[in-house]
Design an enzyme around this catalytic site. Structure first.
Site, PDB file in Angstrom:
ATOM      1  N   ILE A  52     -10.902 -11.594 -15.232  1.00  0.00           N
ATOM      2  CA  ILE A  52     -10.067 -12.171 -14.165  1.00  0.00           C
ATOM      3  C   ILE A  52     -10.319 -11.438 -12.853  1.00  0.00           C
ATOM      4  CG2 ILE A  52      -8.037 -10.872 -15.053  1.00  0.00           C
ATOM      5  CD1 ILE A  52      -6.356 -13.225 -13.815  1.00  0.00           C
ATOM      6  N   THR A  53     -10.610 -12.199 -11.801  1.00  0.00           N
ATOM      7  CA  THR A  53     -10.861 -11.588 -10.488  1.00  0.00           C
ATOM      8  C   THR A  53      -9.538 -11.482  -9.725  1.00  0.00           C
ATOM      9  OG1 THR A  53     -11.275 -13.677  -9.333  1.00  0.00           O
ATOM     10  CG2 THR A  53     -13.170 -12.653 -10.426  1.00  0.00           C
ATOM     11  N   GLY A  54      -9.455 -10.451  -8.867  1.00  0.00           N
ATOM     12  CA  GLY A  54      -8.237 -10.261  -8.074  1.00  0.00           C
ATOM     13  C   GLY A  54      -7.041  -9.985  -8.958  1.00  0.00           C
ATOM     14  N   ALA A  55      -7.241  -9.087  -9.953  1.00  0.00           N
ATOM     15  CA  ALA A  55      -6.200  -8.874 -10.967  1.00  0.00           C
ATOM     16  C   ALA A  55      -5.179  -7.827 -10.536  1.00  0.00           C
ATOM     17  CB  ALA A  55      -6.852  -8.451 -12.285  1.00  0.00           C
ATOM     18  N   ASN A  56      -5.343  -7.254  -9.326  1.00  0.00           N
ATOM     19  CA  ASN A  56      -4.436  -6.157  -8.981  1.00  0.00           C
ATOM     20  C   ASN A  56      -3.205  -6.606  -8.202  1.00  0.00           C
ATOM     21  OD1 ASN A  56      -6.740  -6.234  -6.861  1.00  0.00           O
ATOM     22  ND2 ASN A  56      -4.981  -5.389  -5.812  1.00  0.00           N
ATOM     23  N   SER A  57      -3.035  -7.909  -8.008  1.00  0.00           N
ATOM     24  CA  SER A  57      -1.947  -8.354  -7.143  1.00  0.00           C
ATOM     25  C   SER A  57      -1.526  -9.773  -7.518  1.00  0.00           C
ATOM     26  CB  SER A  57      -2.476  -8.323  -5.697  1.00  0.00           C
ATOM     27  OG  SER A  57      -1.569  -8.889  -4.800  1.00  0.00           O
ATOM     28  N   GLY A  58      -0.295 -10.120  -7.200  1.00  0.00           N
ATOM     29  CA  GLY A  58       0.180 -11.501  -7.249  1.00  0.00           C
ATOM     30  C   GLY A  58      -0.072 -12.227  -8.563  1.00  0.00           C
ATOM     31  N   TYR A 208      -9.417 -21.836   4.954  1.00  0.00           N
ATOM     32  CA  TYR A 208      -8.765 -21.637   3.650  1.00  0.00           C
ATOM     33  C   TYR A 208      -8.720 -22.962   2.870  1.00  0.00           C
ATOM     34  CZ  TYR A 208      -5.306 -20.533   0.078  1.00  0.00           C
ATOM     35  OH  TYR A 208      -4.675 -20.369  -1.140  1.00  0.00           O
TER      36      TYR A 208
HETATM   37  N1  NAP Z   1       0.439 -17.525  -3.323  1.00  0.00           N
HETATM   38  C1  NAP Z   1       0.408 -18.845  -3.232  1.00  0.00           C
HETATM   39  O1  NAP Z   1       1.382 -19.502  -2.845  1.00  0.00           O
HETATM   40  C2  NAP Z   1      -0.851 -19.571  -3.619  1.00  0.00           C
HETATM   41  C3  NAP Z   1      -0.836 -20.974  -3.529  1.00  0.00           C
HETATM   42  C4  NAP Z   1      -1.987 -21.665  -3.883  1.00  0.00           C
HETATM   43  C5  NAP Z   1      -3.100 -20.983  -4.309  1.00  0.00           C
HETATM   44  N2  NAP Z   1      -3.091 -19.623  -4.375  1.00  0.00           N
HETATM   45  C6  NAP Z   1      -4.316 -18.955  -4.844  1.00  0.00           C
HETATM   46  O2  NAP Z   1      -3.988 -17.987  -5.815  1.00  0.00           O
HETATM   47  C7  NAP Z   1      -5.017 -16.995  -5.856  1.00  0.00           C
HETATM   48  C8  NAP Z   1      -4.395 -15.618  -5.955  1.00  0.00           C
HETATM   49  O3  NAP Z   1      -3.714 -15.342  -4.745  1.00  0.00           O
HETATM   50  P1  NAP Z   1      -2.306 -14.603  -4.689  1.00  0.00           P
HETATM   51  O4  NAP Z   1      -1.349 -15.571  -4.115  1.00  0.00           O
HETATM   52  O5  NAP Z   1      -1.995 -13.929  -5.970  1.00  0.00           O
HETATM   53  O6  NAP Z   1      -2.605 -13.547  -3.517  1.00  0.00           O
HETATM   54  P2  NAP Z   1      -2.709 -11.935  -3.507  1.00  0.00           P
HETATM   55  O7  NAP Z   1      -1.484 -11.315  -4.069  1.00  0.00           O
HETATM   56  O8  NAP Z   1      -3.101 -11.599  -2.113  1.00  0.00           O
HETATM   57  O9  NAP Z   1      -3.933 -11.665  -4.493  1.00  0.00           O
HETATM   58  C9  NAP Z   1      -5.244 -11.928  -4.086  1.00  0.00           C
HETATM   59  C10 NAP Z   1      -6.180 -11.057  -4.893  1.00  0.00           C
HETATM   60  O10 NAP Z   1      -7.522 -11.331  -4.456  1.00  0.00           O
HETATM   61  C11 NAP Z   1      -8.172 -10.075  -4.245  1.00  0.00           C
HETATM   62  N3  NAP Z   1      -9.254 -10.156  -3.267  1.00  0.00           N
HETATM   63  C12 NAP Z   1      -9.194 -10.512  -1.972  1.00  0.00           C
HETATM   64  N4  NAP Z   1     -10.403 -10.397  -1.391  1.00  0.00           N
HETATM   65  C13 NAP Z   1     -11.248  -9.942  -2.360  1.00  0.00           C
HETATM   66  C14 NAP Z   1     -12.627  -9.613  -2.383  1.00  0.00           C
HETATM   67  N5  NAP Z   1     -13.390  -9.689  -1.288  1.00  0.00           N
HETATM   68  N6  NAP Z   1     -13.162  -9.206  -3.552  1.00  0.00           N
HETATM   69  C15 NAP Z   1     -12.403  -9.094  -4.668  1.00  0.00           C
HETATM   70  N7  NAP Z   1     -11.106  -9.374  -4.705  1.00  0.00           N
HETATM   71  C16 NAP Z   1     -10.522  -9.787  -3.555  1.00  0.00           C
HETATM   72  C17 NAP Z   1      -7.065  -9.173  -3.730  1.00  0.00           C
HETATM   73  O11 NAP Z   1      -7.479  -7.815  -3.825  1.00  0.00           O
HETATM   74  P3  NAP Z   1      -6.908  -6.712  -2.780  1.00  0.00           P
HETATM   75  O12 NAP Z   1      -5.521  -6.393  -3.246  1.00  0.00           O
HETATM   76  O13 NAP Z   1      -7.873  -5.594  -2.889  1.00  0.00           O
HETATM   77  O14 NAP Z   1      -6.918  -7.359  -1.433  1.00  0.00           O
HETATM   78  C18 NAP Z   1      -5.940  -9.552  -4.690  1.00  0.00           C
HETATM   79  O15 NAP Z   1      -6.114  -8.907  -5.916  1.00  0.00           O
HETATM   80  C19 NAP Z   1      -5.881 -17.220  -4.606  1.00  0.00           C
HETATM   81  O16 NAP Z   1      -7.079 -17.852  -4.987  1.00  0.00           O
HETATM   82  C20 NAP Z   1      -5.047 -18.166  -3.758  1.00  0.00           C
HETATM   83  O17 NAP Z   1      -5.851 -19.001  -2.960  1.00  0.00           O
HETATM   84  C21 NAP Z   1      -1.999 -18.904  -4.042  1.00  0.00           C
END
Ligand code: NAP
Length: 329
Positions: A52-58, A208
């Site tokens: 899983i990518t981006g596993a450290n947040s949200g 985006y």
């Molecule tokens: N939140 C919403 O309402 C929502 C709605 C629709 C879709 N989404 C989608 O859900 C997914 C997860 O987002 P989230 O809402 O959980 O946001 P988030 O909390 O900001 O998590 C995003 C994750 O992506 C990582 N990331 C960003 N840039 C990166 C890079 N260059 N290389 C590797 N990892 C990277 C971040 O790492 P760092 O912590 O190091 O930055 C973090 O782990 C995204 O694809 C987003 O488009 C979210």
């Protein structure tokens, strides 16, 4: 004509009842919401390796916790090593089950993506589930070291390269699933094939939305290419989720940013709720063999016609191959 004061005098007495009703509804939602039945099952991920990518947040962190609870071997691909260590503590705080493996990945950098892919090819026997989750929003216009616009590079191209490079590991699984985390904002996206880097007219919101449209097109094309194999590919929207995604602001409009941070936060779902459709698409036994579909709220949803445009999707694929220099698809 009725003035505001007249209306207030007539309807003002209902305001306390409406407020009590709203608070009760919110309380009931929090108390009685039990989540999709997939979350109440056990061991659905036992024996499975999940990247899983981006596993450290949200959403990524919440999904990683659930995969560990379901006894999976979870590869946490994160760009920040310190945050990744904290992620391991965060998962272990919730569950002792599952196995956690940390890997470095910066999706903005093609050399980092390729290094992870090669590492996985050398060390893993198979991958059963791949969740392309990491994403960014609201970045100003800038190019990566590879000359690619950053939002497109992170949300789409990096995942495109990673997935194509490790496909052979997914094919070694008896039943593999690739899950692409998109967004309902794909509806506002547009693929401008003559200007994928958005050099002519950049808006971070459009960048985006378009990257999220590209996610869906990628999932659809890949699912067709993988017909007849053991690998299924689906895309999804997690809903409106309280995460760090808006950390860069919403780009162009301060008013939108303000509403998002205030009213928006009140309406958003928790990361655990936001991860539900991810976990459902990854683990639910009822989805065996289901591929090329789009999900929201653990249900299949129809896509708007522009997301199903196979000619544009195929040309986007070719453009991504050109951007990624030496990968084979
Ligand atoms: N939140 C919403 O309402 C929502 C709605 C629709 C879709 N989404 C989608 O859900 C997914 C997860 O987002 P989230 O809402 O959980 O946001 P988030 O909390 O900001 O998590 C995003 C994750 O992506 C990582 N990331 C960003 N840039 C990166 C890079 N260059 N290389 C590797 N990892 C990277 C971040 O790492 P760092 O912590 O190091 O930055 C973090 O782990 C995204 O694809 C987003 O488009 C979210």
């Amino acid at each position: 004509m009725r003035t505001f004061q007249d209306s207030l005098a007539t309807y003002g007495k209902f305001i306390p009842y409406a407020a009590i009703g709203l608070v009760t509804l919110l309380f009931m939602r929090k108390t009685f919401r039990r989540g999709h039945s997939v979350l109440r099952r056990k061991h659905l991920a036992k024996g499975k390796t999940i990247l899983i990518t981006g596993a450290n947040s949200g959403i990524g962190l919440a999904a990683a916790i659930e995969f560990a609870k379901q006894d999976g071997r979870v590869i946490l691909a994160c760009r920040n090593r310190e945050k990744a260590k904290k992620t391991v503590y965060a998962v272990r705080n919730e569950t002792n089950k599952g196995t956690l493996v940390m890997k470095h990945l910066d999706l903005e950098s093609q050399s980092s993506v390729k290094a992870l892919a090669e590492d996985l090819l050398n060390t893993e026997e198979k991958i059963d589930i791949q969740v392309n989750n990491a994403g960014v929003m609201g970045l100003p216009y800038a190019l990566t070291e590879d000359g690619v616009e950053r939002t497109f590079a992170t949300n789409h191209l990096g995942h495109f390269i990673l997935t194509n490079m490790i496909l052979e590991l997914l094919k070694k699984s008896k039943e593999a699933r690739i899950i692409v985390v998109s967004s309902m904002l794909y509806k506002r996206g547009m693929i401008n094939l003559s200007d994928i880097n958005n050099e002519k007219a950049f808006s971070s919101q459009d960048a985006y939305s378009s990257s999220k449209l590209a996610n869906i097109m990628f999932a659809n094309v890949l699912s067709k290419k993988l017909e007849g194999t053991s690998v299924a590919v689906n895309s999804l929207s997690p809903g409106f989720v309280r995460t760090n995604l808006s950390r860069n602001g919403l780009g162009d409009s301060w008013l939108k940013s303000l509403l998002y941070q205030t009213v928006g936060h009140f309406l958003m779902r928790s990361p655990k709720h936001g991860a539900e459709t991810v976990v459902y698409c990854a683990l639910d036994p009822s989805l065996k063999g289901v591929s090329g579909k789009f999900f929201r709220d653990c249900k299949e949803k129809d896509l708007l016609p522009h997301a199903l445009d196979s000619a544009v999707s195929a040309r986007l694929w070719d453009a991504c191959v050109d951007f990624s220099k030496d990968i084979k698809t």
